[in-house]
Motif scaffolding. Structure first.
Motif, short mmCIF file in Angstrom:
data_model
loop_
_atom_site.label_atom_id
_atom_site.label_comp_id
_atom_site.label_asym_id
_atom_site.label_seq_id
_atom_site.Cartn_x
_atom_site.Cartn_y
_atom_site.Cartn_z
N VAL A 34 0.59 -1.16 -0.17
CA VAL A 34 0.34 -0.14 -0.38
C VAL A 34 0.85 1.21 0.12
N ASP A 35 0.35 1.74 -0.74
CA ASP A 35 1.70 3.39 -1.18
C ASP A 35 0.95 4.14 0.04
N LEU A 36 -0.36 4.37 0.52
CA LEU A 36 -0.96 5.24 1.75
C LEU A 36 -1.89 4.33 2.41
N ARG A 37 -1.29 5.10 3.80
CA ARG A 37 -2.53 4.09 4.39
C ARG A 37 -3.04 5.44 5.36
N ILE A 38 -4.33 5.54 5.45
CA ILE A 38 -5.07 6.78 6.60
C ILE A 38 -4.96 6.50 7.63
N ILE A 39 -4.81 7.15 8.50
CA ILE A 39 -5.13 6.35 10.37
C ILE A 39 -5.24 7.34 10.89
N ASP A 40 -6.56 6.21 12.33
CA ASP A 40 -6.69 7.23 13.73
C ASP A 40 -6.71 6.11 14.49
N HIS A 41 -6.63 5.41 14.80
CA HIS A 41 -6.01 4.16 15.50
C HIS A 41 -7.35 3.88 16.73
N MET A 56 7.82 5.21 5.41
CA MET A 56 9.45 6.05 5.12
C MET A 56 8.72 7.46 5.77
N ILE A 57 7.98 7.62 4.99
CA ILE A 57 7.21 8.92 4.93
C ILE A 57 6.10 9.19 6.74
N THR A 58 5.71 10.10 6.93
CA THR A 58 4.45 10.54 7.92
C THR A 58 4.07 11.13 7.88
N TYR A 59 2.70 11.58 8.33
CA TYR A 59 2.03 13.09 8.54
C TYR A 59 1.26 13.02 9.75
N HIS A 60 0.73 14.33 10.43
CA HIS A 60 -0.13 14.16 11.35
C HIS A 60 -0.37 14.87 10.94
N VAL A 61 -2.25 14.60 11.23
CA VAL A 61 -3.27 15.72 11.14
C VAL A 61 -3.75 15.91 11.77
N ARG A 62 -5.33 16.88 11.58
CA ARG A 62 -6.11 17.24 12.92
C ARG A 62 -7.49 16.93 12.05
N ARG A 78 0.18 15.63 -0.62
CA ARG A 78 1.89 15.92 -0.48
C ARG A 78 2.34 14.11 -0.67
N ALA A 79 1.10 13.31 0.25
CA ALA A 79 1.58 11.86 0.03
C ALA A 79 1.04 11.14 -0.78
N MET A 80 0.58 11.65 -2.22
CA MET A 80 0.34 11.34 -3.85
C MET A 80 1.73 10.76 -3.68
N LYS A 81 2.21 11.67 -3.35
CA LYS A 81 3.89 12.15 -4.53
C LYS A 81 4.67 10.76 -4.06
N ASP A 82 4.78 10.57 -2.74
CA ASP A 82 5.47 9.50 -1.74
C ASP A 82 4.76 8.30 -2.66
N ASP A 83 5.94 7.06 -2.22
CA ASP A 83 5.58 5.55 -2.30
C ASP A 83 5.70 4.60 -0.68
N ASP A 84 5.13 5.45 0.02
CA ASP A 84 5.84 4.94 1.03
C ASP A 84 4.60 5.05 2.10
N ALA A 85 3.71 5.96 2.46
CA ALA A 85 3.59 7.03 3.66
C ALA A 85 2.18 6.50 4.36
N VAL A 86 2.71 7.21 5.70
CA VAL A 86 1.25 6.99 6.17
C VAL A 86 0.40 8.25 6.87
N ILE A 87 -0.76 8.75 7.02
CA ILE A 87 -0.98 9.71 7.45
C ILE A 87 -2.07 9.61 8.61
N PHE A 88 -1.19 9.95 10.40
CA PHE A 88 -2.18 9.53 11.04
C PHE A 88 -2.85 11.07 11.10
N VAL A 89 -4.34 10.84 11.66
CA VAL A 89 -5.08 11.23 11.68
C VAL A 89 -5.61 11.62 13.49
#
Length: 145
Positions: A34-41, A56-62, A78-89
């Motif tokens: 998976v290239d991008l995962r978006i999770i909130d736990h 490899m790349i992480t983002y943190h958003v509210r 931004r994460a769509m340009k990456d190959d292995d990213a996670v956005i923590f919400v």
């Protein structure tokens, strides 16, 4: 997950985006790239079991429940340009499937869970992106301060 693997083998998606903790965890367990995962736990209003992600790349958003913040949308872009990213919400990621569909390149797939139903697989193309945009246009916009 076997059906998803079959779909991936058949269409060879350019990007794979997983929105949600359960979908993200199950793709990890199944060994699906998976290239991008978006999770909130959180899943169905309850904390989820933690699982190991080595992005490899992480983002943190509210992103509060029932909202798509500009911050979250920009992180998806931004994460769509990456190959292995996670956005923590911090908040809720449910509605972030819509901007994920809009920002995904053609021939990508966006995955999200439909509670008590199963996995939704969206094969992105211009028609699907237009439909997602129409839904987003009906939503109220966040005013810049």
């Amino acid at each position: 997950m076997p059906e998803l693997k079959s779909i991936i083998r058949r269409i060879h998606p350019g990007k794979i985006v997983a929105v949600g903790d359960v979908v993200s965890r199950e793709t990890v367990v199944a060994g699906i790239r998976v290239d991008l995962r978006i999770i909130d736990h959180v899943s169905m209003r309850k904390p989820t079991e933690s699982f190991s992600l080595k992005a490899m790349i992480t983002y943190h958003v509210r992103n509060p429940a029932g909202v798509i913040t500009l911050e979250s949308w920009e992180a998806i872009k931004r994460a769509m340009k990456d190959d292995d990213a996670v956005i923590f919400v911090d908040g809720e990621e449910d509605l972030l499937a819509l901007p994920s569909i809009v920002e995904s390149p053609n021939n990508s797939i966006v995955l999200y869970g439909q509670p008590s139903q199963g996995l939704v697989v969206v094969d992105t193309n211009s028609t699907v992106r237009n439909e997602a945009n129409l839904i987003l246009q009906r939503m109220s916009r966040e005013e810049s301060v």
